[in-house]
Design an enzyme around this catalytic site. Structure first.
Site, short mmCIF file in Angstrom:
data_model
loop_
_atom_site.label_atom_id
_atom_site.label_comp_id
_atom_site.label_asym_id
_atom_site.label_seq_id
_atom_site.Cartn_x
_atom_site.Cartn_y
_atom_site.Cartn_z
N SER A 94 0.86 -1.37 -0.02
CA SER A 94 0.16 0.13 -0.05
C SER A 94 0.90 1.23 0.06
O SER A 94 0.31 2.51 -0.15
CB SER A 94 -1.01 0.05 1.24
OG SER A 94 -2.29 -0.77 0.86
N LYS A 102 0.41 3.70 -2.79
CA LYS A 102 -0.71 4.82 -2.67
C LYS A 102 -0.19 6.12 -2.55
O LYS A 102 -0.73 7.00 -3.05
CB LYS A 102 -1.53 4.67 -1.77
CG LYS A 102 -2.64 3.53 -1.77
CD LYS A 102 -3.61 3.27 -0.54
CE LYS A 102 -4.63 2.09 -0.53
NZ LYS A 102 -3.81 0.92 -0.50
N SER A 131 -5.79 3.81 4.04
CA SER A 131 -5.46 3.03 3.33
C SER A 131 -6.56 2.11 2.51
O SER A 131 -6.65 1.11 2.23
CB SER A 131 -4.69 1.74 3.90
OG SER A 131 -3.85 1.15 2.73
#
Length: 754
Positions: free
Chosen positions: A411, A414, A588
């Site tokens: 993640s 991102k 997230s």
């Protein structure tokens, strides 16, 4: 000699073979078969002559007859021989044929026997093979059963280990929660103590102020008494002078000039009000003596009361100034006017959070490596680890371990998506969701604009500032003017391509953290507001939510496309994209990140698909001046196991947002979770660690075997650093990998490293 002899092998009428003259001649030709007549000797001549024997012709005829008889005999013998030979040949041929037939039969029998033997051998081999196969199958079954038993035992052991790990994790989380609660309680106690100390300080200051005001009041009262005594003295003198002139002037009001007013003082000070006119002094009973004490006490009490009134009014003015906004009047409507009050000049307040100082010492790279290297060797982080630490202000690389090697970002990808969104779109842009008229009366079409935050509750339980289905339905109801809704069509055509990305697992969508990516969704594709489980049909769920809000929950809901040029019945807007980026980073949120990545693709003229978003994000980072060597994206959220990002690129993105070199990217930093406070780092804090509150702000990344952390850290000396640690070969429990990264970040924050 004229008879025709029969041909060999043919029979005459009499049964004997006929032989031709030539053949007969040939037959008698061999000397062995014809006996030449003896030459006539003298005795014969004498006899012939004596008996007048036969003539030459008779002898020739007799010879011919003898020859013919011999030939016939020979022909008969020859015919018999030939017949015998023919019969023998026939018999031989028959025997040969019989022998050949017998040989053929024997060969056939041998071949049949050989074939039968081969068939029997094949059958035996087949039976042996089948037997072997059965034995192998039985062995495989036994092995499979043994393996299954082993697997079950391993699974039970793993389950037991997982239960134990879960129990340990729960215990650790409980201890961490207790520690956090204890820390919070300590912080609250400290805050209460600080508040109490501040209150006590304020009370002391108030008492000092009151004492000062009391002293000032006493001084003013003393001054007033002195003035009064002077007035009395003057009155006595005037009375005495008036007594001497009383015979010349009538008794009446005395005309005296008024006493000048006191000069107005600053707010908080006070003065006795000027009366403008004094009472005429009564003649004392005895000239030269002081006035009566009762009169002085009354006047002193009056002065004190007036002073108290002025203080109250001044305090009211101060409170009114504090409660008045800057844009409007500085005086409340019901405030008591004090014309003589002098107010201080007010200035704008200073910032609560000041900029970082530029004189904070820079960590020494050698000292920093000495602190971080042992921590990065933690067993839980496994092999294949990469990391980098950079000073934000100068860009100096303070620590580097394989930072150019691409790793699985999870993640932390991102961060790349967030920077691409903020530098490609206007941070104030919003995502629209519309409803248009369908192709049949009463049919409405929900047209998705890529906003998964559209909420079924008002306000949203999951996304602050989100648009609501209720608002959209109210607009549609008003536009329809009472026409009943007969059906809802959901248009997801804004997004193209597969609904899940390469590298996503079969159980990733739907799950508690991801859903199929569609242009239309409500509540982040959750099955219900506030829950973690996501739906496998976000578009249909959104259509049903709209139908229910329109009061037609039972109408059919289908997927389709809006008619060209359809009339718009309602439109709602999401929160600004910079707020959506913050939410995607802090929580997230995979679906929100994928939707934002497609908005970047649309802005760059690329397909709104996984591949289009990946290409658009890469292009946006390149346009921002970042080195994208080694970058390989397959989605915008980092959920794909196929994504690869070098650690230095994560650091470059964070630094570009922190030093202002990337326009409008400050939302990237404000969206980072704060360790021990919010987001995915809310519960991640090192007990008894060195980091100060709020000093670690970072994006987490977690997949099976992968733990990453990238963000900013404020050192103990006040130096702002950007860092990234990527471990895509972690072993052991999830908490072990995360805990090891937290220790690294804590040490980095607490390290002066000089």
């Amino acid at each position: 000699m004229g008879a025709i002899a029969a041909r060999p092998g043919e029979e005459s009428d009499g049964g004997a073979p006929e032989v031709s003259t030539d053949e007969a001649a040939e037959a008698v030709a061999p000397p062995a078969e014809v006996v030449e007549p003896a030459a006539p000797g003298p005795a014969a001549d004498d006899a012939g002559e004596a008996e007048a024997g036969p003539s030459e012709a008779d002898r020739a005829a007799a010879q011919a007859a003898a020859d013919l008889a011999a030939v016939k005999q020979w022909a008969a013998e020859r015919a018999a021989a030939e017949r015998a030979a023919a019969e023998a040949a026939a018999e031989a041929a028959a025997a040969q044929a019989a022998a050949e037939d017998a040989e053929l039969e024997r060969a056939r029998a041998e071949q049949a026997a050989a074939d039968l033997a081969a068939v029997r051998e094949w059958a035996a081999q087949r039976a042996a093979a089948e037997q072997a196969a059965e034995e192998q199958a039985a062995a495989d079954r036994a092995a499979a059963e043994e393996q299954a038993a082993t697997d079950r035992a391993a699974a039970e052991a793993a389950r037991a280990e997982a239960d134990r790990a879960a129990a340990e994790q729960a215990e650790a989380e409980q201890r961490a929660a207790e520690q956090v609660a204890a820390d919070r309680a300590a912080a609250e106690r400290a805050a209460q103590q600080e508040e109490q100390e501040q209150q006590e300080a304020a009370e002391r200051a108030q008492r000092q102020l009151e004492q000062q005001e009391a002293a000032a009041t006493a001084q003013r009262a003393a001054a007033q008494q002195a003035a009064e005594r002077a007035d009395v003295q003057r009155a006595q003198e005037e009375w005495a002078a008036g007594r001497h002139s009383a015979v010349r002037a009538p008794v009446g009001d005395e005309q005296r000039p008024e006493r000048p007013r006191p000069t107005p003082r600053a707010r908080g000070a006070s003065a006795a009000p000027a009366t403008g006119r004094r009472r005429a002094a009564e003649p004392p009973p005895d000239a030269g003596t002081a006035p009566r004490p009762a009169g002085r006490r009354r006047r002193t009490a009056l002065v004190a009361a007036l002073l108290a009134l002025v203080l109250v009014v001044a305090a009211g003015v101060l409170v009114t100034l504090r409660l008045t906004d800057r844009s409007g009047s500085t005086v409340a409507a019901d405030a008591e006017q004090v014309p003589d009050a002098v107010l201080p000049e007010l200035s704008d307040p200073g910032p609560v959070l000041t900029a970082l100082g530029t004189d904070a010492p820079l960590p020494d790279p050698t000292a920093l490596a000495g602190v971080l290297s042992p921590l990065l060797a933690a067993p839980a982080l496994g092999g294949g680890l990469s990391a980098q630490v950079v000073d934000v202000a100068t860009g100096q690389v303070l620590f580097d371990r394989d930072a150019a090697d691409p790793s699985t970002p999870a993640s932390t990808a991102k961060l790349l998506t967030g920077l691409a969104v903020l530098t490609t779109l206007d941070p104030t842009d919003t995502l629209s969701t519309s409803v248009v008229a369908g192709s049949s009366p009463g049919q409405v079409v929900l047209v998705g604009g890529g906003d998964p935050t559209l909420s079924t509750t008002d306000p949203s339980t999951d996304y602050p500032g989100a648009a609501t289905v209720a608002d959209l339905a109210a607009q549609v109801t008003q536009a329809l003017g009472g026409q009943p809704v007969t059906g809802v069509v959901v248009d997801n055509s804004l997004f193209t391509g597969p609904l899940t990305a390469s590298g996503w697992g079969a159980d990733d969508a739907p799950s508690s953290y991801a859903a199929p990516v569609t242009a239309t969704a409500v509540d982040g594709a959750r099955v219900a507001p506030g829950e973690s489980q996501r739906s496998g049909s976000p578009g249909t769920d959104a259509g049903r939510a709209l139908a229910a809000a329109l009061g037609a929950p039972d109408v059919p809901v289908d997927l389709g496309q809006a008619p060209a040029g359809a009339r718009t019945l309602g439109t709602v807007e999401s929160a600004p994209v910079d707020r959506l980026v913050e939410e995607a980073l802090n929580a997230s949120d995979n679906l929100l990140a994928e939707s934002l990545g497609r908005q970047v693709a649309l802005a760059r003229g690329l397909p709104a698909s996984f591949d289009g978003a990946a290409d658009a994000i890469t292009a946006a980072l390149t346009d921002a001046g970042l080195d994208t060597t080694g970058l390989d994206l397959h989605d915008a959220s980092g959920l794909s196991q196929d994504d690869r990002v070098p650690a230095h690129l994560l650091v470059d993105v964070v630094r570009a947002a922190a030093d202002g070199s990337a326009d409008h990217a400050d939302g990237l930093l404000s969206g980072l979770p704060v360790a021990g406070y919010d987001g995915t780092l809310a519960e991640r804090v090192v007990a008894g660690g060195q980091a100060g509150p709020g000093s670690v702000r970072a994006k987490t990344g977690t997949l099976l075997g992968t733990n990453d952390l990238a963000g900013t850290v404020l050192t103990a000396d006040g130096r702002l650093l950007a860092f990234a640690v990527m471990a895509d070969g972690t072993v052991g429990s999830l908490t072990a990998g995360e805990g090891s990264l937290d220790v690294v970040a804590d040490a980095l924050a607490g390290c002066g490293c000089r």
